[in-house]
Design a protein around this motif. Structure first.
Motif: not given
Length: 374
Positions: A226-250
């Protein structure tokens, strides 16, 4: 530069700062930043003592920095500007193409050796077989993707050292993850392994436990995925300030059917589930696995056999559903929050084996593993 132009620039700059200050005053304070996944500073309470020791002025600085208008947009712009200047490390995170990889710093004060000794002492306190599985992070598996000259501590050498512990059976997570480095075994924006990576970890642990023949192949899970979310922006997204990469899926591979899940979050048992779908609506979507960090979680499968204690960090949360398919009971104990003797717990609950499963970065920095010696 003419005097008139200099005055214009000075006036413009003052108006700009004044406008930001007015904007800051008019805007309501935010409790937390979803982008950075942390609580934001509030204005400190004034006291003469706090003013004397500097804590008040430090608190004011933190407050203005955290509550600055459009803070999330400014941090993203800062990272983008630094990237254009050739920078590849952002707050301890490397930008590696379309993925973020956390730098692993060398351990301090010999803590890594102390933690290995604590696992050895745990093995000496119980008659049960004790296994140690150290999960290398993406910085080790994708070392070839790191920027040229990038530093990251040698996890493979430490894993080899851990495999020599007397009285402790090693679990080889390094080999299968290295062999499948070309697959999506780590999230792009988070430090955890993906469900696919967790499957390789499950297969390695089952092999070490002598139950490798029971491992279900990946294709067996295809009807259940089951693919529940394709909008996962994890801890490295938050820590780095790099906000332009594609989100992950859970992804959830194991259906949450036929299992009894009990969680001890506040000291008393409460009904839980393999997946907490409410967490998919929050910033920390990885916590959907078992509902996130907790001192103790027990999963029961009446059709399984054997009872396993997993002393673990959050990497095991996404591996636990696979183990649940085979064991009558899987007990997940997190020493960061659990204060009782692990050896005594295993004895009192009639468990058959103990597996210490930790990511290397967490293992070499966790000061709670001394509790394994109780």
């Amino acid at each position: 530069m003419t005097t008139r132009y200099s005055r214009f620039l000075a006036a413009f700059f003052c108006l700009f700062l004044g406008g930001l200050l007015a904007w800051h005053v008019l805007l309501p304070d935010r409790d937390r930043s979803d982008v950075e996944n942390r609580t934001l500073a509030r204005f400190p309470e004034f006291s003469w003592e706090a003013l004397r020791d500097g804590s008040f002025t430090k608190g004011v600085e933190d407050y203005f920095a955290d509550q600055f208008p459009l803070r999330d947009q400014w941090t993203g712009l800062k990272a983008r500007t630094e990237q254009l200047q050739g920078k590849r490390e952002f707050n301890g995170v490397y930008l590696c193409g379309d993925a973020l990889i956390a730098k692993v710093e060398p351990p301090k004060d010999g803590l890594e050796e102390k933690n290995l000794s604590y696992v050895s002492r745990l093995a000496g306190r119980t008659e049960l077989p004790v296994y140690l599985g150290l999960i290398p992070s993406a910085a080790e598996i994708h070392r070839d993707r790191l920027p040229k000259g990038a530093e990251s501590w040698d996890q493979a050498a430490f894993i080899a050292r851990a495999g020599e512990l007397e009285g402790v059976e090693p679990v080889d997570f390094l080999t299968p993850l290295t062999d499948h480095a070309g697959e999506e075994i780590f999230y792009r924006t988070d430090h955890h392994w993906t469900t696919l990576g967790a499957w390789y970890g499950y297969a390695a642990l089952m092999e070490a436990l002598g139950r490798g023949e029971e491992v279900l192949e990946q294709k067996a899970f295809e009807p259940w995925i089951e693919y529940h979310s394709d909008e996962f922006q994890g801890t490295l997204y938050s820590q780095s300030g790099i906000h332009w990469l594609p989100s992950d899926a859970i992804e959830f591979w194991v259906p949450d059917v036929g299992f009894e899940v009990t969680s001890w979050r506040d000291g008393s048992p409460k009904w839980a589930a393999l997946y907490d779908l409410n967490k998919l609506q929050t910033k920390d979507k990885y916590s959907a696995f078992l509902g996130g960090n907790q001192p103790l979680c027990v999963i029961r499968n009446p059709e399984g056999s054997g009872k396993l204690l997993v002393i673990r960090d959050s990497y095991a949360d996404s591996m636990a559903p696979f183990l649940t398919l085979h064991f009558e009971e899987v007990h997940l104990l997190d020493p960061r929050y659990y204060r009782y003797s692990a050896a005594r717990y295993a004895e009192e609950n009639g468990l058959d084996a103990v597996a210490v499963v930790y990511s290397v970065p967490n293992f070499i920095t966790d000061r709670n593993l001394v509790l394994l010696t109780q």
